[in-house]
Design a protein around this motif. Structure first.
Motif, PDB file in Angstrom:
ATOM      1  N   THR A 205      49.383  41.233  80.571  1.00  0.00           N
ATOM      2  CA  THR A 205      48.912  40.612  79.321  1.00  0.00           C
ATOM      3  C   THR A 205      47.662  41.308  78.795  1.00  0.00           C
ATOM      4  OG1 THR A 205      47.558  39.060  80.563  1.00  0.00           O
ATOM      5  CG2 THR A 205      49.783  38.329  80.001  1.00  0.00           C
ATOM      6  N   LYS A 206      47.071  42.224  79.608  1.00  0.00           N
ATOM      7  CA  LYS A 206      45.822  42.904  79.251  1.00  0.00           C
ATOM      8  C   LYS A 206      44.712  41.895  78.949  1.00  0.00           C
ATOM      9  CE  LYS A 206      47.502  47.369  77.551  1.00  0.00           C
ATOM     10  NZ  LYS A 206      48.821  47.329  78.134  1.00  0.00           N
ATOM     11  N   LYS A 207      44.626  40.879  79.814  1.00  0.00           N
ATOM     12  CA  LYS A 207      43.606  39.835  79.620  1.00  0.00           C
ATOM     13  C   LYS A 207      42.850  39.577  80.912  1.00  0.00           C
ATOM     14  CE  LYS A 207      44.619  37.026  75.703  1.00  0.00           C
ATOM     15  NZ  LYS A 207      45.788  37.508  75.020  1.00  0.00           N
ATOM     16  N   ASN A 208      41.580  39.180  80.770  1.00  0.00           N
ATOM     17  CA  ASN A 208      40.815  38.746  81.931  1.00  0.00           C
ATOM     18  C   ASN A 208      41.293  37.358  82.345  1.00  0.00           C
ATOM     19  OD1 ASN A 208      38.365  40.488  80.313  1.00  0.00           O
ATOM     20  ND2 ASN A 208      38.750  40.906  82.459  1.00  0.00           N
ATOM     21  N   VAL A 209      41.338  37.138  83.661  1.00  0.00           N
ATOM     22  CA  VAL A 209      41.818  35.860  84.213  1.00  0.00           C
ATOM     23  C   VAL A 209      40.885  35.444  85.356  1.00  0.00           C
ATOM     24  CG1 VAL A 209      44.263  36.154  83.595  1.00  0.00           C
ATOM     25  CG2 VAL A 209      43.394  37.182  85.717  1.00  0.00           C
ATOM     26  N   PRO A 210      40.921  34.159  85.778  1.00  0.00           N
ATOM     27  CA  PRO A 210      40.066  33.746  86.900  1.00  0.00           C
ATOM     28  C   PRO A 210      40.377  34.530  88.180  1.00  0.00           C
ATOM     29  CG  PRO A 210      40.862  31.821  85.697  1.00  0.00           C
ATOM     30  CD  PRO A 210      41.610  33.015  85.157  1.00  0.00           C
ATOM     31  N   ALA A 211      39.375  34.644  89.046  1.00  0.00           N
ATOM     32  CA  ALA A 211      39.502  35.433  90.284  1.00  0.00           C
ATOM     33  C   ALA A 211      40.715  34.985  91.093  1.00  0.00           C
ATOM     34  CB  ALA A 211      38.232  35.286  91.115  1.00  0.00           C
ATOM     35  N   GLY A 212      41.525  35.961  91.491  1.00  0.00           N
ATOM     36  CA  GLY A 212      42.700  35.654  92.301  1.00  0.00           C
ATOM     37  C   GLY A 212      43.973  35.540  91.477  1.00  0.00           C
ATOM     38  N   GLU A 213      43.844  35.404  90.156  1.00  0.00           N
ATOM     39  CA  GLU A 213      45.038  35.254  89.301  1.00  0.00           C
ATOM     40  C   GLU A 213      45.527  36.581  88.731  1.00  0.00           C
ATOM     41  OE1 GLU A 213      44.633  32.173  86.348  1.00  0.00           O
ATOM     42  OE2 GLU A 213      43.781  30.788  87.814  1.00  0.00           O
ATOM     43  N   GLY A 214      44.712  37.638  88.843  1.00  0.00           N
ATOM     44  CA  GLY A 214      45.124  38.944  88.329  1.00  0.00           C
ATOM     45  C   GLY A 214      45.434  39.891  89.473  1.00  0.00           C
ATOM     46  N   GLU A 215      45.289  41.204  89.203  1.00  0.00           N
ATOM     47  CA  GLU A 215      45.609  42.208  90.226  1.00  0.00           C
ATOM     48  C   GLU A 215      44.358  42.781  90.888  1.00  0.00           C
ATOM     49  OE1 GLU A 215      48.535  44.424  87.531  1.00  0.00           O
ATOM     50  OE2 GLU A 215      48.029  42.412  86.877  1.00  0.00           O
ATOM     51  N   GLY A 216      43.220  42.120  90.664  1.00  0.00           N
ATOM     52  CA  GLY A 216      41.939  42.631  91.183  1.00  0.00           C
ATOM     53  C   GLY A 216      41.722  42.445  92.673  1.00  0.00           C
ATOM     54  N   GLN A 217      42.585  41.647  93.320  1.00  0.00           N
ATOM     55  CA  GLN A 217      42.524  41.424  94.782  1.00  0.00           C
ATOM     56  C   GLN A 217      41.137  40.967  95.244  1.00  0.00           C
ATOM     57  OE1 GLN A 217      44.315  44.627  97.057  1.00  0.00           O
ATOM     58  NE2 GLN A 217      45.189  45.469  95.198  1.00  0.00           N
ATOM     59  N   ILE A 218      40.476  40.190  94.391  1.00  0.00           N
ATOM     60  CA  ILE A 218      39.076  39.852  94.656  1.00  0.00           C
ATOM     61  C   ILE A 218      38.866  39.129  96.001  1.00  0.00           C
ATOM     62  CG2 ILE A 218      37.136  38.461  93.790  1.00  0.00           C
ATOM     63  CD1 ILE A 218      38.107  39.357  90.933  1.00  0.00           C
ATOM     64  N   PRO A 219      39.636  38.057  96.298  1.00  0.00           N
ATOM     65  CA  PRO A 219      39.386  37.395  97.588  1.00  0.00           C
ATOM     66  C   PRO A 219      39.573  38.348  98.765  1.00  0.00           C
ATOM     67  CG  PRO A 219      40.808  36.045  96.176  1.00  0.00           C
ATOM     68  CD  PRO A 219      40.681  37.386  95.507  1.00  0.00           C
ATOM     69  N   LYS A 220      40.598  39.214  98.675  1.00  0.00           N
ATOM     70  CA  LYS A 220      40.890  40.146  99.786  1.00  0.00           C
ATOM     71  C   LYS A 220      39.747  41.153  99.966  1.00  0.00           C
ATOM     72  CE  LYS A 220      43.857  43.895 100.503  1.00  0.00           C
ATOM     73  NZ  LYS A 220      44.932  44.677  99.926  1.00  0.00           N
ATOM     74  N   LEU A 221      39.251  41.687  98.851  1.00  0.00           N
ATOM     75  CA  LEU A 221      38.178  42.695  98.945  1.00  0.00           C
ATOM     76  C   LEU A 221      36.901  42.079  99.520  1.00  0.00           C
ATOM     77  CD1 LEU A 221      38.411  44.701  95.577  1.00  0.00           C
ATOM     78  CD2 LEU A 221      39.817  44.862  97.635  1.00  0.00           C
ATOM     79  N   ILE A 222      36.544  40.885  99.031  1.00  0.00           N
ATOM     80  CA  ILE A 222      35.311  40.254  99.523  1.00  0.00           C
ATOM     81  C   ILE A 222      35.466  39.919 101.005  1.00  0.00           C
ATOM     82  CG2 ILE A 222      33.765  38.260  99.293  1.00  0.00           C
ATOM     83  CD1 ILE A 222      34.361  38.265  96.272  1.00  0.00           C
ATOM     84  N   THR A 223      36.637  39.425 101.389  1.00  0.00           N
ATOM     85  CA  THR A 223      36.875  39.083 102.796  1.00  0.00           C
ATOM     86  C   THR A 223      36.749  40.330 103.665  1.00  0.00           C
ATOM     87  OG1 THR A 223      38.394  37.356 102.069  1.00  0.00           O
ATOM     88  CG2 THR A 223      38.540  38.012 104.380  1.00  0.00           C
TER      89      THR A 223
END
Ligand SMILES: O=C(O)c1ccc(O)c(O)c1
Length: 274
Positions: A205-223
């Motif tokens: 969708t080319k949109k920003n979304v809350p952490a964990g809802e996109g492809e940024g893998q944020i929880p995994k990277l921080i962990t």
């Protein structure tokens, strides 16, 4: 331990509303970019006195000066910009926060990053040298349209400057926006990451979304970072309503969604935060 922080200007331009909203979500740190719709580097001494008092009254502090340093073109004059860096360094003393978020200069239209490599590397080294003398760490953020937009070029800057005063503020959404796979960026840069910007992105969708809802893998990277001893700040910058080159806006309601998304994801991974 990791500490949650936020670009509170995504909530409101009003500093009281910014800080009180953060406290509702148990967030005690601010990445200070603006209040009263005025950039942190352009506020008056009186406005800084007032804001510092507001932080103190609430038991809050800054995670970094969220400066726009490095957001001029690579061929624009550098000397005036060094004076702006000096303002930011003064604010580090004033707020007792030895960290400044910076960028690595826009590529002028029609040019290629390579044409500006030498000048960008010279500027980044000069800024790191000044910061090191002042005991401040510069947090280099990756961003679209800037020399350091891909992991290769961010690594090139960090390797070339090779200073303890220059670390990486990893922004997964900004990598995804330029087509940089986050996995590869993380593998290349994890040892240099000293700060996280928590902004996720959905490439479909080319949109920003809350952490964990996109492809940024944020929880995994921080962990992963915490498992390897990372200590530092994870800074919410959700951009949920407006995402522009010079700012982003989320509003109090959607900010709540962004904060809860990150906190829930971290708890699920067993990552403790303050
Ligand atoms: O703080 C900023 O200048 C800023 C603006 C837009 C972005 O997408 C970003 O990552 C940072």
């Amino acid at each position: 331990m990791i500490y949650l922080s936020a670009f509170a200007d995504e909530i409101s331009a009003d500093p009281t509303e910014q800080l009180d909203n953060l406290l509702i979500h148990s967030i005690r740190f601010v990445e200070f970019r603006s209040i009263h719709d005025t950039n942190v580097l352009d506020l008056t001494a009186e406005q800084h006195e007032e804001f510092r008092e507001m932080l103190r009254e609430r038991g809050m502090a800054l995670s970094a000066i969220g400066s726009p340093i490095g957001k001029i073109k690579a061929d624009e004059p550098f000397e005036p910009h060094l004076e702006r860096l000096d303002v930011a360094l003064g604010l580090c003393d004033f707020y007792e926060c030895p960290r400044i978020r910076i960028f690595s200069f826009y590529i002028p239209e029609g040019g290629a990053p390579e044409d500006h490599r030498e000048e960008v590397l010279r500027r980044m080294a000069a800024m790191a040298e000044v910061a090191e003398k002042r005991g401040v760490t510069l947090l280099l953020e990756n961003e679209k349209g800037i020399y350091g937009d891909t992991a290769d070029r961010v690594k090139e800057i960090l390797d070339a400057v090779d200073s303890p005063a220059l670390g990486h503020a990893f922004d997964p959404a900004n990598y995804l926006e330029v087509g940089q796979p986050v996995d590869k960026a993380w593998t290349m840069l994890r040892d240099r990451v000293v700060h996280f910007h928590v902004k996720d992105y959905d490439t479909k969708t080319k949109k920003n979304v809350p952490a964990g809802e996109g492809e940024g893998q944020i929880p995994k990277l921080i962990t992963d970072a915490v498992a390897k001893g990372f200590e530092g700040y994870c800074v919410l910058e959700p951009h949920l309503l407006v995402a522009e080159a010079s700012t982003g806006f989320t509003g109090p309601e959607r900010f709540g969604d962004a904060a809860v998304a990150l906190q829930t994801a971290l708890s699920r991974e067993g990552v403790t935060y303050a």
